[in-house]
Design an enzyme around this catalytic site. Structure first.
Site, PDB file in Angstrom:
ATOM      1  N   LYS A  14       0.474 -10.505   0.328  1.00  0.00           N
ATOM      2  CA  LYS A  14      -0.166 -10.089   1.578  1.00  0.00           C
ATOM      3  C   LYS A  14      -1.288 -11.028   1.995  1.00  0.00           C
ATOM      4  O   LYS A  14      -1.371 -11.420   3.155  1.00  0.00           O
ATOM      5  CB  LYS A  14      -0.767  -8.701   1.400  1.00  0.00           C
ATOM      6  CG  LYS A  14       0.282  -7.636   1.474  1.00  0.00           C
ATOM      7  CD  LYS A  14      -0.250  -6.437   2.197  1.00  0.00           C
ATOM      8  CE  LYS A  14       0.915  -5.601   2.627  1.00  0.00           C
ATOM      9  NZ  LYS A  14       0.804  -4.246   2.180  1.00  0.00           N
ATOM     10  N   GLU A  18     -10.010  -4.446   5.742  1.00  0.00           N
ATOM     11  CA  GLU A  18      -9.655  -4.549   7.166  1.00  0.00           C
ATOM     12  C   GLU A  18     -10.338  -3.467   7.969  1.00  0.00           C
ATOM     13  O   GLU A  18     -10.637  -2.391   7.457  1.00  0.00           O
ATOM     14  CB  GLU A  18      -8.136  -4.346   7.355  1.00  0.00           C
ATOM     15  CG  GLU A  18      -7.306  -5.498   6.872  1.00  0.00           C
ATOM     16  CD  GLU A  18      -5.830  -5.276   7.110  1.00  0.00           C
ATOM     17  OE1 GLU A  18      -5.439  -4.172   7.563  1.00  0.00           O
ATOM     18  OE2 GLU A  18      -5.064  -6.215   6.838  1.00  0.00           O
ATOM     19  N   ARG A  67      14.611 -10.085   5.823  1.00  0.00           N
ATOM     20  CA  ARG A  67      15.992  -9.585   5.682  1.00  0.00           C
ATOM     21  C   ARG A  67      16.382  -8.885   6.973  1.00  0.00           C
ATOM     22  O   ARG A  67      15.548  -8.691   7.860  1.00  0.00           O
ATOM     23  CB  ARG A  67      16.057  -8.578   4.542  1.00  0.00           C
ATOM     24  CG  ARG A  67      15.039  -7.457   4.745  1.00  0.00           C
ATOM     25  CD  ARG A  67      15.135  -6.385   3.692  1.00  0.00           C
ATOM     26  NE  ARG A  67      13.875  -5.668   3.560  1.00  0.00           N
ATOM     27  CZ  ARG A  67      13.445  -4.699   4.355  1.00  0.00           C
ATOM     28  NH1 ARG A  67      14.189  -4.301   5.362  1.00  0.00           N
ATOM     29  NH2 ARG A  67      12.285  -4.121   4.162  1.00  0.00           N
TER      30      ARG A  67
HETATM   31  C1  MV4 Z   1      -3.262  -0.093   8.312  1.00  0.00           C
HETATM   32  C2  MV4 Z   1      -3.493   1.134   8.962  1.00  0.00           C
HETATM   33  C3  MV4 Z   1      -4.641   1.267   9.701  1.00  0.00           C
HETATM   34  N1  MV4 Z   1      -5.512   0.243   9.766  1.00  0.00           N
HETATM   35  N2  MV4 Z   1      -4.156  -1.086   8.423  1.00  0.00           N
HETATM   36  C4  MV4 Z   1       0.567   1.295   5.832  1.00  0.00           C
HETATM   37  C5  MV4 Z   1       1.554   0.474   5.082  1.00  0.00           C
HETATM   38  C6  MV4 Z   1       1.075  -0.905   5.154  1.00  0.00           C
HETATM   39  N3  MV4 Z   1       2.151  -1.844   5.234  1.00  0.00           N
HETATM   40  C7  MV4 Z   1       0.141  -0.961   6.312  1.00  0.00           C
HETATM   41  N4  MV4 Z   1      -0.224   0.385   6.606  1.00  0.00           N
HETATM   42  C8  MV4 Z   1      -1.254   0.685   7.424  1.00  0.00           C
HETATM   43  N5  MV4 Z   1      -2.163  -0.305   7.574  1.00  0.00           N
HETATM   44  C9  MV4 Z   1      -5.251  -0.897   9.132  1.00  0.00           C
HETATM   45  N6  MV4 Z   1      -6.141  -1.892   9.210  1.00  0.00           N
HETATM   46  C10 MV4 Z   1      -2.529   2.148   8.853  1.00  0.00           C
HETATM   47  C11 MV4 Z   1      -1.411   1.917   8.089  1.00  0.00           C
HETATM   48  C12 MV4 Z   1      -0.441   2.970   8.052  1.00  0.00           C
HETATM   49  C13 MV4 Z   1       0.829   2.775   8.582  1.00  0.00           C
HETATM   50  C14 MV4 Z   1       1.227   1.569   9.143  1.00  0.00           C
HETATM   51  C15 MV4 Z   1       2.476   1.405   9.662  1.00  0.00           C
HETATM   52  C16 MV4 Z   1       3.368   2.449   9.638  1.00  0.00           C
HETATM   53  C17 MV4 Z   1       3.015   3.659   9.094  1.00  0.00           C
HETATM   54  C18 MV4 Z   1       1.751   3.838   8.561  1.00  0.00           C
HETATM   55  C19 MV4 Z   1       1.398   5.073   8.020  1.00  0.00           C
HETATM   56  C20 MV4 Z   1       0.151   5.236   7.498  1.00  0.00           C
HETATM   57  C21 MV4 Z   1      -0.777   4.189   7.507  1.00  0.00           C
END
Ligand code: MV4
Length: 679
Positions: A116, A200, A292
C-alpha cells in the site's frame, strides 16, 4: 490468437472465460479439485485435469500442477480468473519461465501495487490524487502523531500491508492517537507480520468508485469508465453498478485519466481496476489497484458493449486493444447483485448444502457471460453462474451462487428489472440473500442513489424486518399444490374417480391442512390450520374463521395460477422433503407440512439406514440403540431452516445404532441411524 487456453479457476468465472473462448474458437482446459469433479466449469470446457483434494492449497493454488497441466494438454496460455493465483507475481513469472502466456499483467506490476505505502508513493509521483496523509517509511510514534495533528482529525490508521479493512483504526482526537497506534500496530503485526502503518484523513461518508482500465503490450491504455461499488458489507461487495450515479462527465474523464496514469506508472498490461475512495462532493483519491479482472466486470461490459475476456485474450496474444478511448461510450445503466448461499438473518453465515432447485428469471437473453443482446441492444438480464440445480455449495470455496446482472436504458429501468429478476430467482435447499437483495434494491437509499459504504449498516431496520405471518395467498398456493400433486396432471377433469376435487357420492369432502413456519411457531396454535372444503370447481378455505373461495386456474411445472377471494394470484411451489417453498408476490415463504400419512419411512435407504432429509442439527434423539419400535414412532428430530423434522420408524423393527447425538450438525443425506425392519 491462441488455439487452446487453460482456465486456472472454478465456478462462475471459469464458466465465463470458457464462454468467450468458445465464441472465439479457442479450446479450453479446465482444472478441478476432487470436490469439483461434477462441477459446471468442468462440463463446459473441452478437457479437464484433476489437480488434487478439495482444499484450495492442494488444488487451485497449486501453481506447479497447473503449469504441468497446461504443458501436458498443449495449452499456450493460462487465464487465472480472480482470487486463487490471479494476483500472484511468482505464478505469473513461473508461467513465463515455462513458456506459457499468463493472461494478466507482468509480475512486476503486481508487486508494485502489492504494498500500500509503496504504491501510494508511486502514485504520488505519477500525479494520481491521494488521500491527504502520511505514507512514509519513518514510523516513530511522535512523528506519526505530528503528521496526524497536521492532517487534522478524524484520521484513519491503516496497516501498510493490510487490505479488506483489516488493521484500520479511526482516531477522533489527538489524545487517543498513541493508544490507537499501538493497537493498530499489534493487529498489523499479528495479521500481516508487518507493523508499518500509514495515516490518512478519515472520510466519513465515502463512496467506492473504481475505474476499469485496459492496457495492451504496444503501449496503449484506455479506461472503460467507472463502477460504483459503495454497497458493501464488511468489505464484501453486494451491489455494483455502472455508471456511478451523479458522475459529471468532466470528473469521469479526470478519474479515468488518473487511472490510466496509475496503470502506466507500473507498466501495466491487460485488465485492471483502479479503486478510488470519493467524498460526497465528488473529490476522489487513489486507494489501490486490483491487478486482475474483477467479479463485477459484467456491469462495465453491459454499458460499453465490450467483452472484457475477449480483450484479455487479444491483449495476451499480443494484439492491440480492440477500441480506442474515443470509441468507448456509455450506453444505459447496469446493476449487478451477488446472489450468495448465506443467511442474512444469522449474520450472513454461509449456507452449506445442496442446491435442490434453481429457477432463474425469465427473459434472460444471455447466460454464462458475454454481453449478449439482440440487434446491438444489451440483454436486459444476464446471469453468470458456475452451479446448476443438484450441485453442492461446499465449505471449501466462496458460497456465491450466481451474479445477476441487469441492464436498462436508465437507472430506473435497471432497478425495476433487478427487482423483477430477484422475484423470479427461486432457490430451494440453501438459505440465500435474495430477499435481502430485493429489500436493498427497493429501499429508498439505493433507489435514490444515496450511496456510501455505510448504506447497509444505516438501514438495518428496513433491511431486516421481523418475520410476520405467512400471507393467505402463500397458504392457498401450498394447499393447491399439495392437493393437485395427489392426482396426476393427466387426470381427466370430467372423471369423478380420478379428479382432485374431492367429489363424494353424497355431501362435500372437508380436510384440514396444517402448515408451520418460524412465525407460526411463536403463536398459540403453533401452525396455520386451514380447512379445505371441496366443491366441483374449487374449494372453500377456512382460515382465520372466515371462508375464502379458492380455485385453480392453471398449473404448469410447479407454477400455479389461482383465484382466491376473487383475486388472481400467481406463484411457484417447490417441495423439498417436508418443506413447501412458496414463491409469490416477490417473496419466498417456507412452510413445513407434516403429512401424517406419508411420514413414516420417507427417508429410508435400501440398506436400512434412515437419512437426514436436509442439512441441519439434531435437536432430539428419542430412540436408543437396541430399542424395538413400532411403525411411525418418532426416532430423531432434526432442525433445519428453523423448522423441526421428525424422522419416524418406517415399519416395526429394531434400532440397531443411533449415529448422532443432540447438538450434532448433520449433512444432507447423512445416515442418522441403522434400522432393521421386523421380519
Ligand atoms: C478509508 C475510509 C475512509 N477514509 N480511508 C476500507 C478498505 C480499504 N481498502 C480502504 N477502506 C477505507 N478507507 C479513508 N482515508 C473508509 C474505508 C472503508 C471502505 C472503503 C471502500 C469500500 C468500503 C469501505 C467500507 C468501510 C471503510
Amino acid at each position: 490468437m491462441f488455439t487452446k487456453i487453460l482456465i486456472a479457476n472454478r465456478g462462475e468465472i471459469a464458466c465465463r472465460v470458457a464462454t468467450t473462448a468458445r465464441r472465439l474458437g479457442v479450446k479450453t482446459v479446465a482444472v478441478y479439485s476432487e470436490a469439483d469433479a461434477g462441477a459446471r466449469h468442468v462440463a463446459v470446457c473441452d478437457e479437464a485435469i484433476l489437480l488434487g483434494p478439495a482444499a484450495a492449497k492442494d488444488s487451485y493454488l497449486r501453481g506447479d500442477k497447473i503449469i504441468a497441466a497446461a504443458k501436458a494438454t498443449g495449452a499456450q496460455a493460462i487465464h487465472p480468473g480472480y482470487g486463487f493465483l490471479s494476483e500472484n507475481a511468482e505464478f505469473a513469472e513461473a508461467c513465463a519461465a515455462a513458456g506459457l502466456v499468463f493472461i494478466g499483467p507482468p509480475g512486476s506490476s503486481m508487486r508494485a501495487m502489492g504494498s500500500k505505502s509503496a504504491a501510494k508513493q508511486l502514485m504520488e509521483g505519477a500525479g494520481v490524487p491521494l488521500v491527504p496523509g502520511y505514507h512514509g517509511d519513518a514510523q516513530d510514534p511522535e512523528l506519526l502523531q505530528a503528521e496526524a495533528n497536521r492532517i487534522g482529525y478524524p484520521v484513519l490508521l491503516k496497516a501498510s500491508a493490510g487490505g479488506g479493512g483489516k488493521g484500520m483504526r479511526v482516531v477522533e482526537r489527538s489524545e487517543d492517537f498513541q493508544a490507537a497506534l499501538a493497537s493498530c500496530k499489534r493487529e498489523a503485526m499479528s495479521s500481516f507480520g508487518d507493523d508499518k502503518v500509514l495515516v490518512e484523513k478519515y472520510l466519513t461518508r465515502p463512496r467506492h468508485i473504481e475505474i476499469q482500465v485496459f492496457a495492451d503490450s504496444l503501449g496503449n491504455c484506455v479506461y472503460l469508465h467507472e463502477r460504483d461499488c459503495s454497497v458493501q458489507r464488511r468489505h464484501q461487495k453486494v451491489l455494483e453498478e455502472a455508471p456511478a450515479p451523479g458522475m459529471p462527465p468532466d470528473r469521469r474523464a479526470a478519474m479515468g485519466e488518473a487511472a490510466v496514469a496509475a496503470a502506466r506508472a507500473v507498466g501495466y498490461v491487460g485488465a485492471g481496476t483502479v479503486e478510488f475512495i470519493a467524498n460526497q462532493d465528488g473529490t476522489f483519491y487513489f486507494m489501490e489497484m486490483n491487478t486482475r479482472l474483477q467479479v463485477e466486470h459484467p456491469v462495465t461490459e453491459m454499458i460499453t458493449g465490450t467483452d472484457l475476456v475477449e480483450w484479455q485474450l487479444r491483449v495476451a496474444a499480443g494484439q492491440p486493444l480492440p477500441k480506442q478511448q474515443h470509441e468507448l461510450a456509455i450506453h444505459g445503466h447496469a446493476i449487478e447483485a451477488r446472489v450468495y448461499a448465506e443467511n442474512p438473518e444469522k449474520g450472513f453465515l454461509p449456507s452449506i448444502g445442496t442446491l435442490r432447485c434453481m429457477d432463474t428469471p425469465s427473459h434472460v437473453a444471455f447466460e454464462l457471460g458475454g454481453i449478449g443482446g439482440i440487434g446491438g441492444i444489451p440483454a436486459g438480464v444476464r446471469i453468470d453462474s458456475g452451479v446448476r440445480a443438484g450441485d453442492a455449495i461446499s465449505p471449501f470455496y466462496d458460497p456465491m451462487i450466481a451474479k445477476l446482472i441487469v441492464w436498462g436504458a436508465d437507472r430506473a429501468q435497471a432497478l425495476a428489472r433487478m427487482a423483477q429478476a430477484l422475484s423470479e430467482f427461486h432457490i430451494v435447499g440453501l438459505a440465500t440473500n435474495i430477499a435481502f437483495l430485493k429489500r436493498l434494491v427497493e429501499g429508498d437509499a439505493f433507489a435514490h442513489a444515496d450511496l456510501d459504504t455505510g448504506l447497509i449498516e444505516r438501514n438495518t431496520a428496513t433491511l431486516f424486518p421481523p418475520a410476520g405471518p405467512a400471507p393467505l395467498a402463500a397458504l392457498a398456493l401450498a394447499a393447491v399444490a399439495l392437493v393437485s400433486a395427489e392426482t396426476p396432471a393427466s387426470a381427466n377433469p370430467a372423471d369423478p374417480w380420478t379428479g382432485t376435487h374431492g367429489w363424494r357420492m353424497n355431501g362435500t369432502y372437508r380436510r384440514r391442512l396444517a402448515f408451520g413456519d418460524e412465525y407460526a411457531a411463536t403463536t398459540q396454535a403453533k401452525v396455520y390450520a386451514i380447512d379445505m372444503t371441496y366443491h366441483p370447481h374449487g374449494w372453500t378455505l377456512d382460515a382465520d374463521g372466515k371462508p375464502h373461495p379458492l380455485a385453480l386456474v392453471a398449473r404448469h411445472d410447479g407454477h400455479y395460477a389461482i383465484r382466491l377471494d376473487g383475486q388472481a394470484i400467481q406463484g411457484t411451489v417447490r417441495r423439498d422433503g417436508e418443506a413447501l417453498h412458496v414463491f409469490t408476490g416477490g417473496l419466498h415463504h417456507v412452510l413445513a407440512w407434516n403429512d401424517p400419512l406419508a411420514h413414516a419411512g420417507e427417508h429410508e435407504t435400501a440398506d436400512g439406514r434412515l437419512t437426514a432429509p436436509m442439512p441441519g442439527k439434531v435437536v432430539a434423539v428419542i430412540a436408543a440403540s437396541g430399542q424395538h419400535v413400532r411403525k411411525g414412532e418418532p426416532l430423531v428430530i432434526m432442525e433445519a431452516m428453523k423448522m423441526e423434522h421428525t424422522i419416524a420408524a418406517p415399519s416395526d423393527g429394531l434400532v440397531e445404532e443411533v449415529l448422532y447425538q443432540v447438538g450434532d450438525q448433520v449433512a444432507d443425506g447423512a445416515p442418522l441411524l441403522a434400522f432393521k425392519a421386523a421380519a
